[in-house]
Design an enzyme around this catalytic site. Structure first.
Site, PDB file in Angstrom:
ATOM      1  N   ASP A  18       0.820  -1.215   0.000  1.00  0.00           N
ATOM      2  CA  ASP A  18       0.000   0.000   0.000  1.00  0.00           C
ATOM      3  C   ASP A  18       0.859   1.272   0.000  1.00  0.00           C
ATOM      4  O   ASP A  18       1.934   1.294   0.593  1.00  0.00           O
ATOM      5  CB  ASP A  18      -0.909  -0.022   1.241  1.00  0.00           C
ATOM      6  CG  ASP A  18      -2.014   1.008   1.161  1.00  0.00           C
ATOM      7  OD1 ASP A  18      -2.287   1.520   0.060  1.00  0.00           O
ATOM      8  OD2 ASP A  18      -2.600   1.312   2.207  1.00  0.00           O
ATOM      9  N   HIS A  35       3.066   3.176  -9.112  1.00  0.00           N
ATOM     10  CA  HIS A  35       2.829   1.732  -9.275  1.00  0.00           C
ATOM     11  C   HIS A  35       4.031   1.065  -9.954  1.00  0.00           C
ATOM     12  O   HIS A  35       4.374  -0.074  -9.645  1.00  0.00           O
ATOM     13  CB  HIS A  35       1.569   1.485 -10.114  1.00  0.00           C
ATOM     14  CG  HIS A  35       0.314   1.929  -9.427  1.00  0.00           C
ATOM     15  ND1 HIS A  35       0.051   1.648  -8.106  1.00  0.00           N
ATOM     16  CD2 HIS A  35      -0.766   2.642  -9.866  1.00  0.00           C
ATOM     17  CE1 HIS A  35      -1.128   2.151  -7.765  1.00  0.00           C
ATOM     18  NE2 HIS A  35      -1.639   2.769  -8.815  1.00  0.00           N
ATOM     19  N   LEU A 129       9.845 -21.291  -4.450  1.00  0.00           N
ATOM     20  CA  LEU A 129       8.905 -20.305  -3.888  1.00  0.00           C
ATOM     21  C   LEU A 129       7.637 -20.298  -4.730  1.00  0.00           C
ATOM     22  O   LEU A 129       7.714 -20.262  -5.959  1.00  0.00           O
ATOM     23  CB  LEU A 129       9.544 -18.901  -3.929  1.00  0.00           C
ATOM     24  CG  LEU A 129       8.624 -17.724  -3.599  1.00  0.00           C
ATOM     25  CD1 LEU A 129       8.305 -17.682  -2.106  1.00  0.00           C
ATOM     26  CD2 LEU A 129       9.275 -16.389  -3.995  1.00  0.00           C
TER      27      LEU A 129
HETATM   28  C1  FPP Z   1      -1.800   0.376  -3.363  1.00  0.00           C
HETATM   29  O1  FPP Z   1      -1.349   1.666  -3.518  1.00  0.00           O
HETATM   30  C2  FPP Z   1      -1.345  -0.467  -4.438  1.00  0.00           C
HETATM   31  C3  FPP Z   1      -2.120  -0.947  -5.448  1.00  0.00           C
HETATM   32  C4  FPP Z   1      -3.545  -0.652  -5.605  1.00  0.00           C
HETATM   33  C5  FPP Z   1      -1.581  -1.816  -6.472  1.00  0.00           C
HETATM   34  C6  FPP Z   1      -0.313  -2.550  -6.122  1.00  0.00           C
HETATM   35  C7  FPP Z   1       0.380  -2.741  -7.371  1.00  0.00           C
HETATM   36  C8  FPP Z   1       1.701  -2.736  -7.535  1.00  0.00           C
HETATM   37  C9  FPP Z   1       2.683  -2.681  -6.446  1.00  0.00           C
HETATM   38  C10 FPP Z   1       2.210  -2.760  -8.911  1.00  0.00           C
HETATM   39  C11 FPP Z   1       1.815  -3.964  -9.684  1.00  0.00           C
HETATM   40  C12 FPP Z   1       2.507  -5.131  -9.143  1.00  0.00           C
HETATM   41  C13 FPP Z   1       3.094  -6.044  -9.887  1.00  0.00           C
HETATM   42  C14 FPP Z   1       3.831  -7.113  -9.179  1.00  0.00           C
HETATM   43  C15 FPP Z   1       3.051  -6.012 -11.358  1.00  0.00           C
HETATM   44  P1  FPP Z   1      -2.418   2.813  -3.680  1.00  0.00           P
HETATM   45  O2  FPP Z   1      -2.524   3.130  -5.110  1.00  0.00           O
HETATM   46  O3  FPP Z   1      -3.691   2.399  -3.006  1.00  0.00           O
HETATM   47  O4  FPP Z   1      -1.721   3.961  -2.903  1.00  0.00           O
HETATM   48  P2  FPP Z   1      -2.409   5.125  -2.077  1.00  0.00           P
HETATM   49  O5  FPP Z   1      -3.242   4.445  -0.999  1.00  0.00           O
HETATM   50  O6  FPP Z   1      -1.250   5.858  -1.530  1.00  0.00           O
HETATM   51  O7  FPP Z   1      -3.232   5.907  -3.055  1.00  0.00           O
END
Ligand code: FPP
Length: 239
Positions: A18, A35, A129
């Protein structure tokens, strides 16, 4: 450094990655750049997990609720996943990683679904893994899916409702056959489960890290494992 002190390695670590958006804002970047950096960190943590001897790693890459985000962000995240699967498949395979995707697959675009199936097939015999990527995943949807399967069995008289066991339930979860997480890490300082693996985290240790995901390092991962190690787990039994 700290690796040697890690005597009790969790068999299964689940992570809520997050804070990509807040990190991006803090660094005057777009959410998609957040991201992108997040996906690089995810890659580092996969390698660290394999090296340390974690057997299962479950990453929350895209939730059922994420479909409701701005379409530009949704398509950007899908492209990122496509790119990740295309560019990392061989390397993951070489590292002995088995990929498995959990979530409502039927909602994924065909290009992603085809790719997922290809990489799952390529890596299915790998033992080092298991990387479970939760994509289009929501725990309540997963539980409803199980309930429907069980209801069907009851209707077909293949299951006696008085005899439904936890094992009967678990065999219909997307995570069937995978042990429950020992440790759940959530970054960004938020302290919530957010519809993630609700059945599976019944006895899981929770560690909340006060850093945005793109700033999370393998050292932070090690710290979280040390915190896990310092806790005593009793699974509801007396001290
Ligand atoms: C939360 O941050 C994260 C997500 C909704 C997506 C997680 C995705 C990745 C780490 C990238 C894709 C992963 C791979 C392995 C290809 P948020 O956008 O909710 O952040 P915020 O709460 O600060 O807005």
């Amino acid at each position: 450094m700290t690796e040697r002190r890690l005597l009790k390695i969790p068999q299964h670590v689940a992570i809520i990655m997050d804070g990509n958006g807040r990190w991006a804002r803090q660094n005057s970047l777009s959410r998609l750049q957040g991201h992108k950096r997040g996906s690089e960190v995810a890659r580092e943590i996969v390698t660290a997990s394999a090296r340390i001897g974690v057997s299962y790693l479950t990453l929350y890459a895209f939730s059922s609720e994420n479909w409701r985000r701005d379409p530009h962000e949704v398509s950007g995240l899908m492209s990122l996943m496509k790119h990740y699967l295309e560019s990392e498949a061989q390397e993951l395979h070489k590292e002995g990683v088995r990929l498995k995707v959990i979530g409502e697959r039927e909602l994924l675009p065909n290009t992603i679904l085809d790719l997922v199936e290809k990489v799952e097939e390529l890596t299915k015999a790998n033992k080092k893994l298991t990387l479970q990527m939760a994509i289009s995943y929501g725990s309540r949807a997963e539980i409803l899916h199980v309930v429907k399967q069980i209801a069907q069995k009851v209707r077909d008289r293949r299951l006696d409702p008085d005899k439904i066991s936890e094992q009967d339930f678990e065999q219909h979860l997307y995570t069937a056959g995978i042990p429950d997480p020992d440790l759940l890490i959530r970054t960004s300082g938020e302290q919530r489960i957010s519809n993630y693996l609700l059945w599976q985290v019944a006895y899981t240790e929770l560690v909340f890290v006060d850093k945005f995901w793109p700033d999370f390092t393998p050292e932070d991962f090690m710290e979280a494992l040390l915190t896990f190690q310092s806790r005593e787990r009793r699974f509801g039994t007396a001290a």
